[in-house]
Write a protein that holds these residues in place. Structure first.
Motif, PDB file in Angstrom:
ATOM      1  N   LEU A 116      -5.541   6.750  -3.398  1.00 12.27           N
ATOM      2  CA  LEU A 116      -6.181   5.796  -4.307  1.00 12.27           C
ATOM      3  C   LEU A 116      -5.231   4.642  -4.621  1.00 12.27           C
ATOM      4  O   LEU A 116      -5.622   3.486  -4.656  1.00 12.27           O
ATOM      5  N   ILE A 128      -5.169   2.299  -1.747  1.00 12.14           N
ATOM      6  CA  ILE A 128      -6.374   1.464  -1.732  1.00 12.14           C
ATOM      7  C   ILE A 128      -6.242   0.370  -2.784  1.00 12.14           C
ATOM      8  O   ILE A 128      -6.553  -0.794  -2.549  1.00 12.14           O
ATOM      9  N   ARG A 129      -5.737   0.776  -3.957  1.00 11.01           N
ATOM     10  CA  ARG A 129      -5.610  -0.181  -5.062  1.00 11.01           C
ATOM     11  C   ARG A 129      -4.707  -1.343  -4.640  1.00 11.01           C
ATOM     12  O   ARG A 129      -5.053  -2.499  -4.769  1.00 11.01           O
ATOM     13  N   MET A 146     -12.168  13.776   0.238  1.00  7.05           N
ATOM     14  CA  MET A 146     -11.590  13.460  -1.067  1.00  7.05           C
ATOM     15  C   MET A 146     -10.323  12.607  -0.922  1.00  7.05           C
ATOM     16  O   MET A 146      -9.540  12.813  -0.013  1.00  7.05           O
ATOM     17  N   LYS A 147     -10.164  11.653  -1.798  1.00 10.50           N
ATOM     18  CA  LYS A 147      -8.950  10.829  -1.791  1.00 10.50           C
ATOM     19  C   LYS A 147      -7.942  11.427  -2.776  1.00 10.50           C
ATOM     20  O   LYS A 147      -8.297  11.784  -3.898  1.00 10.50           O
ATOM     21  N   THR A 175      -5.837  -8.537  -1.428  1.00  8.87           N
ATOM     22  CA  THR A 175      -6.861  -9.423  -0.880  1.00  8.87           C
ATOM     23  C   THR A 175      -7.749 -10.064  -1.942  1.00  8.87           C
ATOM     24  O   THR A 175      -8.313 -11.110  -1.709  1.00  8.87           O
ATOM     25  N   ILE A 176      -7.902  -9.462  -3.103  1.00 10.02           N
ATOM     26  CA  ILE A 176      -8.827 -10.055  -4.081  1.00 10.02           C
ATOM     27  C   ILE A 176      -8.135 -10.606  -5.316  1.00 10.02           C
ATOM     28  O   ILE A 176      -8.790 -11.106  -6.217  1.00 10.02           O
ATOM     29  N   ASN A 177      -6.823 -10.537  -5.335  1.00 12.02           N
ATOM     30  CA  ASN A 177      -6.116 -10.976  -6.541  1.00 12.02           C
ATOM     31  C   ASN A 177      -6.303 -12.467  -6.832  1.00 12.02           C
ATOM     32  O   ASN A 177      -6.166 -12.908  -7.967  1.00 12.02           O
ATOM     33  N   ILE A 219      -4.465  11.082  -5.158  1.00 16.20           N
ATOM     34  CA  ILE A 219      -4.007  10.023  -6.065  1.00 16.20           C
ATOM     35  C   ILE A 219      -3.178   8.991  -5.291  1.00 16.20           C
ATOM     36  O   ILE A 219      -3.290   7.801  -5.519  1.00 16.20           O
ATOM     37  N   THR A 230      -6.261  -3.500  -1.656  1.00 15.88           N
ATOM     38  CA  THR A 230      -7.410  -4.330  -2.039  1.00 15.88           C
ATOM     39  C   THR A 230      -6.967  -5.429  -2.996  1.00 15.88           C
ATOM     40  O   THR A 230      -7.451  -6.551  -2.923  1.00 15.88           O
ATOM     41  N   LEU A 231      -6.040  -5.083  -3.859  1.00 17.55           N
ATOM     42  CA  LEU A 231      -5.578  -6.086  -4.834  1.00 17.55           C
ATOM     43  C   LEU A 231      -4.971  -7.283  -4.106  1.00 17.55           C
ATOM     44  O   LEU A 231      -5.205  -8.433  -4.466  1.00 17.55           O
TER      45      LEU A 231
END
Lengths: 122, 597
Positions: free
Chosen positions: A7, A10-11, A1-2, A17-19, A4, A14-15
């Motif tokens: 998470l 991760i947010r 389980m992750k 790299t994909i922003n 908060i 990942t942001l």
């Protein structure tokens, strides 16, 4: 389980790299990558810039390429567009110059005057 | 995740996949490797971008260059020019996105300019098979807020204040539905998602499921918390294999991250979701039939009340919302109900996704604020009818909806306005028809669909729609009689009043609306035995105009019935008694000397 917190990490990660798919407000670093640029060593410059961005976790910086700008003798050429500021053109860039450009201009907002096209033509 | 300077987004929605986008993706990966760019450029497979007419679509960031109708053999050039040398391949760009040699931002292109993407916010931007990318764009943030900071009553109140109404057809206020279920007291409750999109020409739910499956899972979990349910089911049609696959992957990833399961985000809240596949019966989109089908019984509706909010799946309190309704939920919590309610009209808040199809230039998916006019959607976003044909009507709401003619195109799109015109928003199908469409034939087509799909449980729908179809068939065959229209209207009224479920109650709408707006076309069929649009075969005859005919004989050579005769260099004639009206002669005539009337 992750949790908060996990998470949120991760947010953020990942942001970073994909922003580039959403946000067009940040800094753009454009590397001249036509035949002349590549022949003069633009690829290692491009890779160095990417490494530096990753190393310093710069999320709002986009690295793009462009074709021949027309000053093939000054390649590799790197242009930096910061929102609300004049474009800065760096010429005859190599990996070590690229590191300085990222560290000083991108991160601290201090243009590396000695590497710009203005300095070269003097 | 690695840092890449360029992202190649390839649409793997159903539309682009069927025009070979997987091969394009593979070619990209191969070419990128060949040029040693695999550490700099990443290839992502995404959901639908919306502009299906121009598929396969590839968008390359950071430039956001929109390549349309890409073929696998184009990939080498794109990689060599764009990704290696930074030179955008202009000839492959979507023509609309280039202006004076400059690449327009996607938001400036006509097709996207008027759109506001809420339900479709992530479609085409994230890789739907990677939960991290969903999380990056605020995914599961709404759930976190709901579970850690809000009570179930506050959650319901937020949905109510947003003004969100069901996007599946009936437009029932979502917050009220949740409130009813939350007030039912029971040991077990259920959250259902209706992904049994069955209207001909509608594909917005499919695109959300394919492009952003986690948004549905997150919204259902929020709904579970709000009403006190621990189990959800998504009822998806088996004809959507890509959607089913991606939902499966998404559920697996969400469980792995503890976003579904016994202790979500460590808050102690328990909720899980399972998939149920529908076998393609239209009636299973009706809520009570869907519930029966999930239970493993034959998919047939039952009378209401009791409503599912009191007695639904396995006789427990249940809420059932449509895919698009759920897709709006996380955004409402992230941006606030006031933000959502600021879009749209007084009674219809937010945005609505429409699937544009039929005789329209930009076939695809559009999401617009409620209250946008039909004209804006059809002309400004959709690009109007292709080939210079004249617009005749737009069919909204599928077999439950109606046809709206030119004179009402300036009406705003909202639940009440379309209902006043004899149609409905429905799930959001929008089929455009031009002068070549026969409205009687359209009515017959939808009635034929309904007769096929009627479950047969109640007599008005089973028998009534069949009788309506028979009358419509007679009219299109030139056997219409005086009084047929009255008969159709009285049958329609009775079916609407007496049918058991939504399918039957709305089934006469396509017939009623076409009689209302195109009565002259019906009368031309019945009285003059003519089909003005030239569609109904039995009412048509092919003629050769003697003045235009050069006597080349091409028509006679191509006629499968050999019913065209004549001497070379003199006008030919068609023997109408043998003609099967295939139209081959008309297509083949180089002098346009053959007409149909």
């Amino acid at each position: 389980m992750k949790t908060i917190q996990e998470l949120e990490e991760i947010r953020k990660k990942t942001l970073d790299t994909i922003n580039i798919r959403k946000d067009r407000s940040g800094t753009r670093i454009v590397v001249g990558m036509a035949t002349c640029g590549i022949a003069a060593g633009a690829r290692p410059v491009l890779l160095t810039i990417m490494d530096e961005i990753k190393k310093h976790d710069l999320s709002d910086v986009v690295v793009a390429q462009t074709g021949c700008i027309g000053m093939c003798r000054l390649e590799p050429i790197v242009e930096v567009y910061k929102p609300g500021e004049e474009k800065v053109t760096y010429v005859k860039v190599n990996p070590s110059k690229a590191i300085r450009i990222v560290n000083e201009h991108i991160m601290k907002g201090k243009v590396v005057e000695g590497y710009t096209i203005g300095a070269e033509s003097k | 995740m690695e840092m890449y300077r360029s992202h190649v987004m390839i649409c793997r929605g159903t539309g682009c996949t069927s025009s070979n986008s997987e091969q394009i993706a593979k070619n990209f990966e191969e070419e990128i490797k060949k040029h040693g760019l695999e550490k700099e450029v990443v290839v992502e497979r995404t959901g639908c971008f919306g502009l299906c007419a121009l598929g396969p679509v590839v968008i390359i960031y950071p430039e956001a260059s929109f390549y349309s109708m890409v073929k696998p053999e184009d990939v080498e050039e794109i990689v060599k020019e764009h990704l290696v040398k930074g030179r955008i391949v202009k000839r492959l760009l979507y023509a609309e996105s280039v202006e004076e040699n400059r690449l327009k931002a996607l938001e400036e292109v006509d097709f996207f300019k008027k759109q506001v993407r809420v339900a479709l916010r992530n479609c085409g931007i994230i890789n739907p098979e990677n939960i991290d990318e969903y999380i990056a764009f605020d995914g599961y943030k709404a759930l976190e807020k709901v579970l850690t900071k809000m009570t179930p009553a506050e959650v319901i109140d937020t949905v109510k204040r947003s003004g969100l109404r069901g996007r599946g057809g009936a437009g029932f206020p979502t917050g009220m539905k949740w409130e009813f279920a939350s007030k039912s007291v029971n040991d077990q409750k259920y959250v259902l998602c209706n992904a049994d999109e069955g209207d001909p020409g509608a594909f917005m739910d499919r695109s959300v499921l394919e492009g952003d499956p986690h948004s549905i899972l997150e919204a259902m979990t929020i709904a579970g918390y709000a009403i006190g349910a621990s189990q959800g089911y998504i009822y998806c049609r088996a004809e959507y294999p890509i959607a089913v696959k991606r939902l499966g992957i998404a559920i697996g990833q969400a469980r792995l991250y503890g976003l579904l399961g016994d202790n979500i985000m460590g808050t102690g809240f328990k909720f899980d979701i399972e998939l149920r596949l529908g076998a393609g019966a239209f009636v299973c989109g009706e809520e009570t039939a869907l519930i029966a089908s999930v239970e493993g019984q034959r998919g047939m509706p039952r009378p209401r009340p009791p409503f599912p909010a009191n007695k639904g799946l396995f006789a427990k309190p249940t809420i059932l919302n449509n895919v698009e309704t759920y897709a709006n939920i996380p955004v409402i919590f992230n941006k606030g109900p006031e933000w959502f309610a600021s879009m749209g009209t007084e009674k219809s808040k937010g945005t609505k996704v429409f699937a544009l199809g039929g005789k329209i230039s930009n076939t695809g998916l559009v999401e617009i604020p409620m209250g946008t006019s039909l004209r804006e959607v059809i002309y400004e976003i959709g690009g109007g009818c292709p080939n210079g044909k004249k617009f005749k009507a737009v069919q909204t709401g599928g077999p439950s909806g109606g046809c709206i003619p030119e004179e009402h195109l300036d009406s705003p799109i909202d639940y009440e306005s379309l209902a006043a015109l004899g149609s409905i928003i429905g799930s959001g199908g929008m089929i455009v028809m031009d002068e070549d469409n026969c409205m009687v034939d359209i009515a017959r087509f939808f009635m034929d669909f309904i007769v096929d799909e009627s479950c047969g449980k109640c007599t008005p729908c089973r028998e009534g729609t069949k009788r309506m179809l028979e009358i419509l068939e007679r009219i299109t065959e030139g056997k219409g009689e005086e009084g047929d229209l009255d008969k159709l209207e009285s049958l329609a009224k009775n079916i609407k009043n007496a049918a058991l479920c939504g399918l039957g109650q709305t089934a006469p709408n396509p017939v009623l609306s076409t009689i209302r707006y195109f009565r002259d076309e019906y009368e031309a069929h019945i009285k003059d035995k003519k089909c003005p649009a030239g569609v109904c075969k039995e009412l048509l005859n092919y003629f050769i105009i003697a003045d235009k005919c050069k006597g080349c004989g091409i028509c006679a050579k191509n006629c499968p019935q050999q019913c065209i005769s004549g001497q070379p260099k003199t006008p030919y004639t068609i023997d109408s008694s043998k003609c099967i009206k295939c139209g081959v002669c008309m297509q083949k005539c180089p002098f346009k000397a053959i007409i149909r009337k």
